[in-house]
Design a protein around this motif. Structure first.
Motif, PDB file in Angstrom:
ATOM      1  N   CYS A 145     151.562  -1.051  89.731  1.00 50.00           N
ATOM      2  CA  CYS A 145     152.181  -1.240  88.417  1.00 50.00           C
ATOM      3  C   CYS A 145     152.666   0.080  87.831  1.00 50.00           C
ATOM      4  O   CYS A 145     153.749   0.145  87.239  1.00 50.00           O
ATOM      5  N   ALA A 146     151.891   1.136  87.990  1.00 49.32           N
ATOM      6  CA  ALA A 146     152.289   2.434  87.443  1.00 49.32           C
ATOM      7  C   ALA A 146     153.520   2.984  88.149  1.00 49.32           C
ATOM      8  O   ALA A 146     154.409   3.560  87.512  1.00 49.32           O
ATOM      9  N   GLU A 206     141.716  -0.310  79.673  1.00 51.09           N
ATOM     10  CA  GLU A 206     142.847  -1.209  79.873  1.00 51.09           C
ATOM     11  C   GLU A 206     142.868  -2.329  78.847  1.00 51.09           C
ATOM     12  O   GLU A 206     143.927  -2.821  78.472  1.00 51.09           O
ATOM     13  N   ALA A 208     156.644   0.926  87.059  1.00 48.60           N
ATOM     14  CA  ALA A 208     157.003   1.275  85.687  1.00 48.60           C
ATOM     15  C   ALA A 208     157.694   2.636  85.635  1.00 48.60           C
ATOM     16  O   ALA A 208     158.675   2.822  84.900  1.00 48.60           O
ATOM     17  N   SER A 209     157.206   3.589  86.425  1.00 52.66           N
ATOM     18  CA  SER A 209     157.822   4.915  86.453  1.00 52.66           C
ATOM     19  C   SER A 209     159.232   4.861  87.033  1.00 52.66           C
ATOM     20  O   SER A 209     160.147   5.532  86.536  1.00 52.66           O
ATOM     21  N   GLU A 269     151.972  -7.912  84.345  1.00 55.23           N
ATOM     22  CA  GLU A 269     152.864  -6.794  84.646  1.00 55.23           C
ATOM     23  C   GLU A 269     153.755  -7.098  85.854  1.00 55.23           C
ATOM     24  O   GLU A 269     154.948  -6.783  85.860  1.00 55.23           O
ATOM     25  N   MET A 311     148.980   9.139  91.999  1.00 53.03           N
ATOM     26  CA  MET A 311     149.759   8.404  91.003  1.00 53.03           C
ATOM     27  C   MET A 311     149.793   9.170  89.679  1.00 53.03           C
ATOM     28  O   MET A 311     150.848   9.326  89.057  1.00 53.03           O
ATOM     29  N   GLY A 312     148.633   9.661  89.252  1.00 57.26           N
ATOM     30  CA  GLY A 312     148.570  10.423  88.008  1.00 57.26           C
ATOM     31  C   GLY A 312     149.391  11.694  88.072  1.00 57.26           C
ATOM     32  O   GLY A 312     150.089  12.059  87.115  1.00 57.26           O
ATOM     33  N   ARG A 357     153.107  10.752  87.748  1.00 55.96           N
ATOM     34  CA  ARG A 357     153.457  10.389  86.374  1.00 55.96           C
ATOM     35  C   ARG A 357     153.536  11.631  85.496  1.00 55.96           C
ATOM     36  O   ARG A 357     154.442  11.773  84.668  1.00 55.96           O
ATOM     37  N   PRO A 394     146.494  -1.167  90.085  1.00 56.55           N
ATOM     38  CA  PRO A 394     146.954  -0.194  89.084  1.00 56.55           C
ATOM     39  C   PRO A 394     148.037   0.731  89.615  1.00 56.55           C
ATOM     40  O   PRO A 394     148.957   1.109  88.883  1.00 56.55           O
ATOM     41  N   GLN A 404     142.592  13.030  83.904  1.00 56.39           N
ATOM     42  CA  GLN A 404     143.047  11.976  83.005  1.00 56.39           C
ATOM     43  C   GLN A 404     142.851  12.372  81.544  1.00 56.39           C
ATOM     44  O   GLN A 404     143.717  12.121  80.692  1.00 56.39           O
TER      45      GLN A 404
END
Length: 535
Positions: A192-193, A79, A196-197, A230, A151-152, A155, A189, A116
């Motif tokens: 925020c992710a 990060e 943003a998405s 953020e 989350m991953g 995305r 995290p 990841q």
């Protein structure tokens, strides 16, 4: 769905208490110190504490806890842009994953890291499947790892074009946070992710809800540093959309002054540029876009729209064409296409405008009100340019209704300007002026100077004879023309090969001769009386 009431956590107090006794802390207390240092922005203490906790866990034979420390070390270093150290810790984690294979917590973290790695390699389809497997492995074992895996997956699915599936994952993430299954370490995290998405997709309604909840979560973390920038930037984006421009500008400016992470800082400079642009501050906007571009952030369509305000239409078009060739996120592409419609119509290239509107229509086929409003607005402008006044009226009324539902006063006001043009085309000048008056009230309240200039040009009676020149010299007419198109004294000096002092003197003479108190008043007078060029 709303987040549970967040318990207030004093990370600063916790950090101070633990660091005072750092030399005597055990593995779990060192892990807690690392977390408190992370939340309060003490990066050196965070790294030191987690390294010590990692080695102490290994010495104690607690492999799964050591793996978790390695994960958060790698995540945190990544990060903050330290890719070398981050990669080293992730490699260490994968080695330990083989050593302690069979332990459920270790297997879950290892699976997440492998997913990841594949995602960062660019294989989004394969990474989505690996994230899904990691989430299943973490279910009931480690809620933080599970939420990061889901989350991953979301995305990755969205990047692969499976938007609805990706959004479903993001909704699962927020449900997990809202029901209290995720620690604060995992919630930040994820929040925020997800937001943003949603913004990248153009899902303004969901983003607005989750931004409010992220703000509540941030406020409950006393001493919080990592997500404050953020969180503030997401809030500024939503505030700008809702017409709170002054508060949004203050928020974005604060992030620009304090943020360290490159991506967030680039986004903050772009947001600041956008807020300067819509209020007619061309030079600060250009400066902000340059700062954003230096950090690797795409600065279109904002930069093109600054050039449009200055009448530099070919430059604006070239920037949009270049950005369109690389844009992938739905909201970004939609906004580029809408800007292309505006610039094409100003260039009197109706075919280009129709092509951009047709492509935008494809993005609006789903359930997102923002994209549908943008598309209807664009289609209405094209229909108006083509003389299809009845179609234009229907499309623009639909867009205006959607903007009102979204509580977007700026976009709604611009749509009313176009509706007024349709009324004028139908011979209803009184109706046109009523629409112009309603739009003017909103735009003046917002301080949207470039759009007010355009409105006054449109609203002026095209058949009226121009007023006398008020005794302006040819050079003063040139200066007034540039003032009216948003140029600063410095920019006028550069374009007319004059000194700034000479330009300032010309501006003072112009205000005196016109009998007006300010540059904006001179601009309105000039357009109303036909003293400046139309573009």
């Amino acid at each position: 769905m709303a987040i549970r009431e967040a318990a207030v956590i004093d990370w600063t107090g916790r950090f101070d208490s633990l660091v005072a006794n750092e030399s005597s802390l055990g593995a779990r207390e060192l892990d807690e110190l690392g977390q408190a240092a992370w939340f309060t922005g003490r990066h050196d203490v965070c790294e030191r504490a987690w390294e010590r906790a990692f080695r102490r866990f290994l010495d104690d034979g607690s492999g799964s806890d050591a793996v978790r420390c390695a994960f958060w070390l790698g995540f945190t270093l990544g990060e903050h842009g330290d890719a070398v150290k981050a990669g080293g810790w992730m490699a260490t984690l994968l080695d330990l994953g083989e050593r302690f294979a069979g332990d459920p917590r270790t297997d879950a973290v290892t699976a997440l890291c492998r997913a990841q790695a594949v995602y960062l390699r660019g294989d989004v389809a394969e990474s989505a499947a690996l994230y899904r497997a990691a989430g299943r492995a973490a279910s009931g074992v480690d809620a933080d790892v599970e939420v990061l895996a889901v989350m991953g997956e979301g995305r990755a699915l969205m990047r692969a074009g499976r938007i609805d599936d990706g959004v479903a994952c993001m909704d699962r993430v927020m449900l997990m946070i809202a029901t209290g299954h995720v620690s604060d370490r995992g919630a930040g995290p994820a929040y925020c992710a997800v937001i943003a998405s949603l913004l990248a997709r153009g899902d303004i309604e969901r983003a607005r809800v989750w931004t409010r909840d992220l703000g509540d979560w941030c406020d409950a973390q006393r001493g919080l540093e990592p997500f404050r920038g953020e969180c503030t930037l997401h809030t500024a984006t939503v505030m700008q959309f809702g017409g709170e421009w002054t508060a949004a500008l203050d928020a974005a400016d604060g992030v620009c002054r304090t943020e360290e992470r490159t991506d967030t800082l680039g986004n903050a400079w772009y947001r600041l540029g956008e807020l300067h642009r819509v209020t007619g501050r061309a030079e600060p906007a250009l400066h902000a876009y340059r700062r954003a571009a230096a950090l690797g952030r795409e600065v279109q369509p904002g930069l093109a729209l600054v050039h449009r305000d200055a009448g530099e239409l070919d430059t604006a078009w070239a920037g949009l064409v270049r950005a369109h060739s690389t844009a992938r996120e739905p909201a970004v592409r939609a906004e580029l296409l809408f800007a292309a419609v505006l610039v094409s119509l100003d260039r009197r290239r109706a075919a280009d405008a129709a092509d951009a509107a047709a492509e935008l229509r494809g993005f609006a086929a789903g359930d997102l009100l923002y994209l549908r409003a943008l598309s209807s607005h664009a289609d209405g402008l094209v229909a108006l340019a083509e003389g299809a006044d009845a179609d234009a009226q229907t499309l623009l009324r639909g867009a205006w209704s959607a903007w009102r539902r979204l509580d977007a006063p700026y976009e709604a006001a611009l749509t009313r300007v176009a509706i007024g043009r349709t009324a004028r085309a139908a011979g209803d000048e009184e109706g046109a002026q009523l629409e112009f008056d309603a739009a003017r009230t909103v735009l003046e309240g917002l301080g949207a100077v470039p759009d007010l200039v355009r409105l006054e040009r449109i609203a002026a009676n095209a058949g009226a004879a121009p007023a006398p020149t008020a005794g302006l010299s040819p050079r003063e007419r040139e200066v007034l023309d540039l003032v009216a198109h948003g140029c600063s004294n410095r920019r006028i000096a550069e374009r007319l090969f004059l000194s700034e002092r000479t330009v300032a003197r010309h501006v003072g003479n112009i205000l005196a001769k016109l009998g007006v108190p300010s540059r904006s008043a001179a601009t309105a007078y000039a357009f109303e009386h036909g003293l400046v060029s139309p573009s």
